[in-house]
Write a protein that holds these residues in place. Structure first.
Motif, PDB file in Angstrom:
ATOM      1  N   VAL A 182     -49.011 -23.129  75.738  1.00  0.00           N
ATOM      2  CA  VAL A 182     -49.627 -23.767  76.900  1.00  0.00           C
ATOM      3  C   VAL A 182     -50.331 -22.696  77.718  1.00  0.00           C
ATOM      4  O   VAL A 182     -49.704 -21.754  78.189  1.00  0.00           O
ATOM      5  CB  VAL A 182     -48.566 -24.502  77.747  1.00  0.00           C
ATOM      6  CG1 VAL A 182     -49.178 -25.043  79.016  1.00  0.00           C
ATOM      7  CG2 VAL A 182     -47.931 -25.619  76.940  1.00  0.00           C
ATOM      8  N   PHE A 236     -43.759 -23.719  68.555  1.00  0.00           N
ATOM      9  CA  PHE A 236     -43.947 -24.460  69.796  1.00  0.00           C
ATOM     10  C   PHE A 236     -45.410 -24.334  70.204  1.00  0.00           C
ATOM     11  O   PHE A 236     -46.030 -23.295  69.978  1.00  0.00           O
ATOM     12  CB  PHE A 236     -43.059 -23.904  70.907  1.00  0.00           C
ATOM     13  CG  PHE A 236     -41.587 -24.107  70.692  1.00  0.00           C
ATOM     14  CD1 PHE A 236     -41.044 -25.379  70.575  1.00  0.00           C
ATOM     15  CD2 PHE A 236     -40.736 -23.019  70.625  1.00  0.00           C
ATOM     16  CE1 PHE A 236     -39.695 -25.565  70.388  1.00  0.00           C
ATOM     17  CE2 PHE A 236     -39.373 -23.193  70.441  1.00  0.00           C
ATOM     18  CZ  PHE A 236     -38.856 -24.473  70.320  1.00  0.00           C
ATOM     19  N   PRO A 237     -45.979 -25.353  70.822  1.00  0.00           N
ATOM     20  CA  PRO A 237     -47.361 -25.224  71.287  1.00  0.00           C
ATOM     21  C   PRO A 237     -47.467 -24.169  72.391  1.00  0.00           C
ATOM     22  O   PRO A 237     -46.561 -24.019  73.198  1.00  0.00           O
ATOM     23  CB  PRO A 237     -47.700 -26.606  71.841  1.00  0.00           C
ATOM     24  CG  PRO A 237     -46.467 -27.421  71.785  1.00  0.00           C
ATOM     25  CD  PRO A 237     -45.394 -26.633  71.135  1.00  0.00           C
ATOM     26  N   VAL A 259     -38.495 -30.274  73.916  1.00  0.00           N
ATOM     27  CA  VAL A 259     -39.458 -29.399  74.562  1.00  0.00           C
ATOM     28  C   VAL A 259     -40.735 -30.209  74.743  1.00  0.00           C
ATOM     29  O   VAL A 259     -41.314 -30.693  73.776  1.00  0.00           O
ATOM     30  CB  VAL A 259     -39.748 -28.141  73.715  1.00  0.00           C
ATOM     31  CG1 VAL A 259     -40.853 -27.305  74.352  1.00  0.00           C
ATOM     32  CG2 VAL A 259     -38.480 -27.318  73.543  1.00  0.00           C
ATOM     33  N   GLU A 260     -41.157 -30.344  75.991  1.00  0.00           N
ATOM     34  CA  GLU A 260     -42.374 -31.076  76.310  1.00  0.00           C
ATOM     35  C   GLU A 260     -43.412 -30.066  76.798  1.00  0.00           C
ATOM     36  O   GLU A 260     -43.183 -29.368  77.780  1.00  0.00           O
ATOM     37  CB  GLU A 260     -42.083 -32.101  77.404  1.00  0.00           C
ATOM     38  CG  GLU A 260     -43.268 -32.871  77.873  1.00  0.00           C
ATOM     39  CD  GLU A 260     -42.915 -33.821  79.009  1.00  0.00           C
ATOM     40  OE1 GLU A 260     -43.493 -34.909  79.027  1.00  0.00           O
ATOM     41  OE2 GLU A 260     -42.063 -33.473  79.865  1.00  0.00           O
ATOM     42  N   ALA A 261     -44.539 -29.970  76.098  1.00  0.00           N
ATOM     43  CA  ALA A 261     -45.607 -29.074  76.484  1.00  0.00           C
ATOM     44  C   ALA A 261     -46.709 -29.891  77.141  1.00  0.00           C
ATOM     45  O   ALA A 261     -47.235 -30.814  76.535  1.00  0.00           O
ATOM     46  CB  ALA A 261     -46.151 -28.339  75.261  1.00  0.00           C
ATOM     47  N   ASP A 290     -42.693 -32.623  65.921  1.00  0.00           N
ATOM     48  CA  ASP A 290     -43.784 -32.903  66.851  1.00  0.00           C
ATOM     49  C   ASP A 290     -43.874 -34.409  67.101  1.00  0.00           C
ATOM     50  O   ASP A 290     -43.044 -35.175  66.609  1.00  0.00           O
ATOM     51  CB  ASP A 290     -45.109 -32.310  66.356  1.00  0.00           C
ATOM     52  CG  ASP A 290     -45.581 -32.914  65.043  1.00  0.00           C
ATOM     53  OD1 ASP A 290     -45.102 -33.996  64.642  1.00  0.00           O
ATOM     54  OD2 ASP A 290     -46.464 -32.302  64.415  1.00  0.00           O
ATOM     55  N   GLU A 292     -50.366 -29.669  78.771  1.00  0.00           N
ATOM     56  CA  GLU A 292     -51.586 -28.876  78.919  1.00  0.00           C
ATOM     57  C   GLU A 292     -52.533 -29.641  79.822  1.00  0.00           C
ATOM     58  O   GLU A 292     -52.857 -30.797  79.566  1.00  0.00           O
ATOM     59  CB  GLU A 292     -52.238 -28.653  77.555  1.00  0.00           C
ATOM     60  CG  GLU A 292     -53.470 -27.769  77.583  1.00  0.00           C
ATOM     61  CD  GLU A 292     -53.133 -26.294  77.771  1.00  0.00           C
ATOM     62  OE1 GLU A 292     -53.860 -25.640  78.536  1.00  0.00           O
ATOM     63  OE2 GLU A 292     -52.168 -25.804  77.183  1.00  0.00           O
ATOM     64  N   TYR A 338     -47.642 -26.434  81.713  1.00  0.00           N
ATOM     65  CA  TYR A 338     -46.235 -26.067  81.856  1.00  0.00           C
ATOM     66  C   TYR A 338     -45.413 -26.729  80.753  1.00  0.00           C
ATOM     67  O   TYR A 338     -45.883 -27.612  80.037  1.00  0.00           O
ATOM     68  CB  TYR A 338     -45.708 -26.488  83.230  1.00  0.00           C
ATOM     69  CG  TYR A 338     -45.891 -27.967  83.517  1.00  0.00           C
ATOM     70  CD1 TYR A 338     -44.905 -28.892  83.199  1.00  0.00           C
ATOM     71  CD2 TYR A 338     -47.066 -28.444  84.093  1.00  0.00           C
ATOM     72  CE1 TYR A 338     -45.081 -30.247  83.437  1.00  0.00           C
ATOM     73  CE2 TYR A 338     -47.250 -29.785  84.350  1.00  0.00           C
ATOM     74  CZ  TYR A 338     -46.245 -30.683  84.016  1.00  0.00           C
ATOM     75  OH  TYR A 338     -46.431 -32.018  84.262  1.00  0.00           O
ATOM     76  N   TYR A 339     -44.177 -26.270  80.628  1.00  0.00           N
ATOM     77  CA  TYR A 339     -43.213 -26.847  79.709  1.00  0.00           C
ATOM     78  C   TYR A 339     -42.132 -27.560  80.508  1.00  0.00           C
ATOM     79  O   TYR A 339     -41.762 -27.120  81.599  1.00  0.00           O
ATOM     80  CB  TYR A 339     -42.508 -25.766  78.878  1.00  0.00           C
ATOM     81  CG  TYR A 339     -43.399 -25.013  77.932  1.00  0.00           C
ATOM     82  CD1 TYR A 339     -43.722 -25.549  76.694  1.00  0.00           C
ATOM     83  CD2 TYR A 339     -43.883 -23.759  78.261  1.00  0.00           C
ATOM     84  CE1 TYR A 339     -44.524 -24.840  75.809  1.00  0.00           C
ATOM     85  CE2 TYR A 339     -44.683 -23.050  77.393  1.00  0.00           C
ATOM     86  CZ  TYR A 339     -44.999 -23.595  76.162  1.00  0.00           C
ATOM     87  OH  TYR A 339     -45.787 -22.884  75.300  1.00  0.00           O
TER      88      TYR A 339
END
Length: 76
Positions: free
Chosen positions: A24, A21-22, A67-69, A12, A71, A28-29
Protein backbone atom coordinates in the motif's frame (compact mmCIF):
# COMPACT_ATOMS: atom_id res chain seq x y z
CA UNK A 1 8.28 -9.00 18.69
CA UNK A 2 6.59 -11.91 16.92
CA UNK A 3 6.81 -12.39 13.17
CA UNK A 4 4.22 -14.23 11.13
CA UNK A 5 5.59 -15.03 7.71
CA UNK A 6 3.43 -15.51 4.65
CA UNK A 7 3.67 -19.29 5.00
CA UNK A 8 0.20 -19.69 6.40
CA UNK A 9 -2.65 -20.11 3.95
CA UNK A 10 -3.62 -16.50 3.28
CA UNK A 11 -6.07 -15.95 0.42
CA UNK A 12 -6.91 -12.95 -1.75
CA UNK A 13 -10.42 -11.69 -2.54
CA UNK A 14 -10.88 -14.29 -5.28
CA UNK A 15 -9.95 -17.19 -2.98
CA UNK A 16 -6.54 -17.73 -4.57
CA UNK A 17 -3.61 -18.43 -2.25
CA UNK A 18 -1.65 -15.21 -1.76
CA UNK A 19 2.09 -15.22 -2.38
CA UNK A 20 2.61 -11.70 -0.94
CA UNK A 21 0.68 -9.05 0.92
CA UNK A 22 -0.27 -6.09 -1.27
CA UNK A 23 2.03 -3.08 -0.95
CA UNK A 24 0.00 0.00 0.00
CA UNK A 25 1.58 3.27 -1.17
CA UNK A 26 -1.25 5.71 -0.49
CA UNK A 27 -3.51 4.12 2.10
CA UNK A 28 -3.45 1.85 5.10
CA UNK A 29 -3.85 -1.70 6.39
CA UNK A 30 -6.43 -3.04 8.79
CA UNK A 31 -5.66 -6.26 10.63
CA UNK A 32 -8.29 -8.39 12.34
CA UNK A 33 -7.81 -11.32 14.72
CA UNK A 34 -10.97 -13.39 15.03
CA UNK A 35 -12.98 -10.47 13.66
CA UNK A 36 -11.56 -7.89 16.09
CA UNK A 37 -9.75 -4.89 14.57
CA UNK A 38 -6.26 -4.50 16.04
CA UNK A 39 -4.65 -1.17 16.94
CA UNK A 40 -2.57 0.19 14.08
CA UNK A 41 0.67 0.48 16.03
CA UNK A 42 0.49 -3.13 17.30
CA UNK A 43 1.58 -4.59 13.95
CA UNK A 44 3.52 -3.84 10.78
CA UNK A 45 3.04 -5.41 7.37
CA UNK A 46 5.53 -5.88 4.54
CA UNK A 47 5.16 -7.88 1.33
CA UNK A 48 6.09 -11.13 3.10
CA UNK A 49 5.68 -10.55 6.85
CA UNK A 50 3.15 -9.58 9.45
CA UNK A 51 5.00 -8.49 12.61
CA UNK A 52 3.41 -8.00 16.02
CA UNK A 53 5.07 -5.07 17.81
CA UNK A 54 5.31 -5.50 21.58
CA UNK A 55 2.26 -7.74 21.72
CA UNK A 56 2.21 -10.83 23.89
CA UNK A 57 -0.28 -13.65 23.87
CA UNK A 58 -1.22 -16.78 22.01
CA UNK A 59 -3.14 -17.14 18.78
CA UNK A 60 -4.71 -20.57 18.62
CA UNK A 61 -4.35 -22.56 15.40
CA UNK A 62 -7.37 -21.99 13.19
CA UNK A 63 -8.05 -18.47 14.45
CA UNK A 64 -9.12 -16.27 11.50
CA UNK A 65 -6.54 -13.60 10.59
CA UNK A 66 -7.63 -10.97 8.05
CA UNK A 67 -5.34 -8.39 6.45
CA UNK A 68 -7.26 -5.64 4.68
CA UNK A 69 -5.23 -3.41 2.36
CA UNK A 70 -6.91 -0.08 1.53
CA UNK A 71 -5.35 1.88 -1.34
CA UNK A 72 -6.67 5.43 -1.83
CA UNK A 73 -6.86 6.67 -5.40
CA UNK A 74 -7.82 10.16 -6.53
CA UNK A 75 -9.72 10.74 -9.75
CA UNK A 76 -9.93 13.98 -11.66
Amino acid sequence: MVQLFLQLPFYDDSGTAATAFPIVVNGYYNFYINGVLQEGDSYTISATELTFNGVTGTITAGTPLVVEAVELVTQT
